[in-house]
Design an enzyme around this catalytic site. Sequence first.
Site, PDB file in Angstrom:
ATOM      1  N   ARG A 234       0.865  -1.182   0.000  1.00  0.00           N
ATOM      2  CA  ARG A 234       0.000   0.000   0.000  1.00  0.00           C
ATOM      3  C   ARG A 234       0.900   1.231   0.000  1.00  0.00           C
ATOM      4  O   ARG A 234       1.927   1.261   0.708  1.00  0.00           O
ATOM      5  CB  ARG A 234      -0.917   0.044   1.225  1.00  0.00           C
ATOM      6  CG  ARG A 234      -2.092  -0.904   1.160  1.00  0.00           C
ATOM      7  CD  ARG A 234      -3.136  -0.513   0.099  1.00  0.00           C
ATOM      8  NE  ARG A 234      -4.258  -1.430   0.076  1.00  0.00           N
ATOM      9  CZ  ARG A 234      -4.364  -2.505  -0.703  1.00  0.00           C
ATOM     10  NH1 ARG A 234      -3.403  -2.815  -1.549  1.00  0.00           N
ATOM     11  NH2 ARG A 234      -5.449  -3.261  -0.659  1.00  0.00           N
ATOM     12  N   ASP A 258       4.606  -0.166  -6.949  1.00  0.00           N
ATOM     13  CA  ASP A 258       3.342  -0.509  -7.615  1.00  0.00           C
ATOM     14  C   ASP A 258       2.193   0.271  -6.984  1.00  0.00           C
ATOM     15  O   ASP A 258       1.071   0.236  -7.487  1.00  0.00           O
ATOM     16  CB  ASP A 258       3.078  -2.020  -7.487  1.00  0.00           C
ATOM     17  CG  ASP A 258       1.846  -2.454  -8.258  1.00  0.00           C
ATOM     18  OD1 ASP A 258       1.749  -2.101  -9.462  1.00  0.00           O
ATOM     19  OD2 ASP A 258       0.959  -3.108  -7.680  1.00  0.00           O
ATOM     20  N   GLU A 263      -2.371   7.727  -4.771  1.00  0.00           N
ATOM     21  CA  GLU A 263      -2.703   7.108  -6.066  1.00  0.00           C
ATOM     22  C   GLU A 263      -4.177   7.203  -6.431  1.00  0.00           C
ATOM     23  O   GLU A 263      -4.539   7.071  -7.602  1.00  0.00           O
ATOM     24  CB  GLU A 263      -2.296   5.629  -6.069  1.00  0.00           C
ATOM     25  CG  GLU A 263      -3.176   4.746  -5.175  1.00  0.00           C
ATOM     26  CD  GLU A 263      -2.782   3.265  -5.212  1.00  0.00           C
ATOM     27  OE1 GLU A 263      -1.588   2.954  -5.125  1.00  0.00           O
ATOM     28  OE2 GLU A 263      -3.696   2.424  -5.317  1.00  0.00           O
ATOM     29  N   HIS A 295      -0.590   0.080  -9.632  1.00  0.00           N
ATOM     30  CA  HIS A 295      -1.311  -0.893  -8.786  1.00  0.00           C
ATOM     31  C   HIS A 295      -1.747  -2.098  -9.637  1.00  0.00           C
ATOM     32  O   HIS A 295      -2.918  -2.463  -9.677  1.00  0.00           O
ATOM     33  CB  HIS A 295      -2.514  -0.233  -8.103  1.00  0.00           C
ATOM     34  CG  HIS A 295      -2.881  -0.891  -6.803  1.00  0.00           C
ATOM     35  ND1 HIS A 295      -3.165  -0.198  -5.667  1.00  0.00           N
ATOM     36  CD2 HIS A 295      -3.002  -2.204  -6.461  1.00  0.00           C
ATOM     37  CE1 HIS A 295      -3.449  -1.042  -4.681  1.00  0.00           C
ATOM     38  NE2 HIS A 295      -3.357  -2.264  -5.146  1.00  0.00           N
TER      39      HIS A 295
HETATM   40  P1  NAD Z   1      -1.567 -11.352   4.906  1.00  0.00           P
HETATM   41  O1  NAD Z   1      -2.597 -10.896   5.877  1.00  0.00           O
HETATM   42  O2  NAD Z   1      -1.533 -12.791   4.503  1.00  0.00           O
HETATM   43  O3  NAD Z   1      -0.096 -10.985   5.458  1.00  0.00           O
HETATM   44  C1  NAD Z   1       0.218  -9.741   6.040  1.00  0.00           C
HETATM   45  C2  NAD Z   1       1.331  -9.968   7.050  1.00  0.00           C
HETATM   46  O4  NAD Z   1       1.718  -8.690   7.566  1.00  0.00           O
HETATM   47  C3  NAD Z   1       0.884 -10.835   8.251  1.00  0.00           C
HETATM   48  O5  NAD Z   1       1.816 -11.875   8.449  1.00  0.00           O
HETATM   49  C4  NAD Z   1       0.853  -9.858   9.405  1.00  0.00           C
HETATM   50  O6  NAD Z   1       1.188 -10.454  10.654  1.00  0.00           O
HETATM   51  C5  NAD Z   1       1.910  -8.858   8.964  1.00  0.00           C
HETATM   52  N1  NAD Z   1       1.795  -7.576   9.662  1.00  0.00           N
HETATM   53  C6  NAD Z   1       0.670  -6.957  10.112  1.00  0.00           C
HETATM   54  N2  NAD Z   1       0.995  -5.798  10.723  1.00  0.00           N
HETATM   55  C7  NAD Z   1       2.355  -5.703  10.660  1.00  0.00           C
HETATM   56  C8  NAD Z   1       3.281  -4.743  11.138  1.00  0.00           C
HETATM   57  N3  NAD Z   1       2.879  -3.673  11.832  1.00  0.00           N
HETATM   58  N4  NAD Z   1       4.591  -4.966  10.880  1.00  0.00           N
HETATM   59  C9  NAD Z   1       4.992  -6.082  10.212  1.00  0.00           C
HETATM   60  N5  NAD Z   1       4.161  -7.021   9.749  1.00  0.00           N
HETATM   61  C10 NAD Z   1       2.856  -6.828   9.978  1.00  0.00           C
HETATM   62  O7  NAD Z   1      -1.711 -10.397   3.650  1.00  0.00           O
HETATM   63  P2  NAD Z   1      -1.193 -10.671   2.160  1.00  0.00           P
HETATM   64  O8  NAD Z   1      -2.260 -11.386   1.385  1.00  0.00           O
HETATM   65  O9  NAD Z   1       0.178 -11.253   2.195  1.00  0.00           O
HETATM   66  O10 NAD Z   1      -1.167  -9.173   1.574  1.00  0.00           O
HETATM   67  C11 NAD Z   1      -0.215  -8.228   2.064  1.00  0.00           C
HETATM   68  C12 NAD Z   1      -0.589  -6.853   1.558  1.00  0.00           C
HETATM   69  O11 NAD Z   1      -0.407  -6.802   0.147  1.00  0.00           O
HETATM   70  C13 NAD Z   1      -2.078  -6.471   1.732  1.00  0.00           C
HETATM   71  O12 NAD Z   1      -2.307  -5.917   3.019  1.00  0.00           O
HETATM   72  C14 NAD Z   1      -2.294  -5.473   0.650  1.00  0.00           C
HETATM   73  O13 NAD Z   1      -2.049  -4.187   1.187  1.00  0.00           O
HETATM   74  C15 NAD Z   1      -1.209  -5.788  -0.375  1.00  0.00           C
HETATM   75  N6  NAD Z   1      -1.737  -6.215  -1.678  1.00  0.00           N
HETATM   76  C16 NAD Z   1      -1.392  -5.518  -2.781  1.00  0.00           C
HETATM   77  C17 NAD Z   1      -1.848  -5.895  -4.033  1.00  0.00           C
HETATM   78  C18 NAD Z   1      -1.455  -5.171  -5.312  1.00  0.00           C
HETATM   79  O14 NAD Z   1      -2.072  -5.379  -6.366  1.00  0.00           O
HETATM   80  N7  NAD Z   1      -0.442  -4.327  -5.306  1.00  0.00           N
HETATM   81  C19 NAD Z   1      -2.695  -7.009  -4.141  1.00  0.00           C
HETATM   82  C20 NAD Z   1      -3.026  -7.718  -2.981  1.00  0.00           C
HETATM   83  C21 NAD Z   1      -2.548  -7.312  -1.752  1.00  0.00           C
END
Ligand code: NAD
Length: 344
Positions: A234, A258, A263, A295
Amino acid sequence: MRIAFFDTKPYDKDAFEIFSEKRGIEFKYFETKLNLDTVELAHGFDGVCVFVNDDINDKVIDKLCEMEVKVLALRCAGFNNVDMKHAFGRIHVLRVPAYSPYAVAEHAMAMLLTSIRRIHKAYIRSRDFNFSLSGLTGFDLYGKTVGVIGTGRIGKVFINICRGFGMKVLAYDKNPKEGIEDGESIRYVSLDELFSNSDIISLHCPLSEDTKHLINSAAIAKCKRGVVIINTSRGALVDAEALLSGIKSRQVGAACLDVYEEESDLFFEDNSGHIMEDDTLARLISMPNVIVTSHQAFLTKEALNNIAETTVDNLLSFFSKGECENELCYRGGETKDCKTGKCF
Ligand code: NAD
């Protein structure tokens, strides 16, 4: 049931029509985003379906409730654009927790390789029959150290990809996971250790109050000189002004973005005929060592189909059984998975 679908793009409609026709849900597709100016469009619908840049603040939620809209179906995993505290007890919020961690992790690696092997420069040169190699020197990934912040679904896949390249991994997670460390080249460390010892840092944690501007000037100062920063998570995880200063001072060697904090009014749209008002983004894009995609990391056929299928199933489950396994709730000051009570 009738659902108002906001911020529609042709690729969304193609995927959703396959599953909605099969399973009997009627979507009305609006190109506009959902926000306070457009919320009246949801009048007469049972639910709304939204994406990452729709703005579901407290006033939008109140309006939706006034119009008796019962459910907000996010067709994404992140929920930072929803006022979850205000939503709780007023409207049900469903999401797609996972649709293809591979899509995002592979895009992060694609950006990294493009950047460090200067593919974006070489592509433009060879189209102009300029076959000079000057200025295209890269570096091997083999043996380098990558810092991975957030070791959930996407972070874990990214770690596996990096291991395939023979990289060492320093991981950081608020809730470290079992089965990530291998006792050798992958270990959990403190955030400070990750900053000071990583050649590359990739962000895979959600945006929250804790993680806003996780990469700021203080963090950048702790990094190795020439660090490469990848953000496919994000935009607001990175303080863009601080990143720009880091690029100018050469403390940051390259950035692969990305996502971008501001954005929402720019990404996903063709702005090529407009004057770019955002000076920080314009300056970042002008840098030879910054790559920006709009994105796009989620955009694979597999991910689009999974998003459509899970969103349709979420809505069917909610309207037929009154519950959905992918519902979010807000309790004790945190957003949680309703079913498991797990925090994010
Ligand atoms: P997920 O919930 O499986 O994993 C997120 C991880 O971050 C978890 O292990 C959690 O414990 C950890 N976390 C939470 N707060 C934290 C902190 N303060 N410090 C460190 N780690 C922390 O999520 P995911 O499916 O792996 O997705 C991760 C992120 O990717 C999403 O939150 C989303 O913002 C982003 N995303 C982006 C796109 C894109 O198109 N660019 C698409 C999907 C997801």
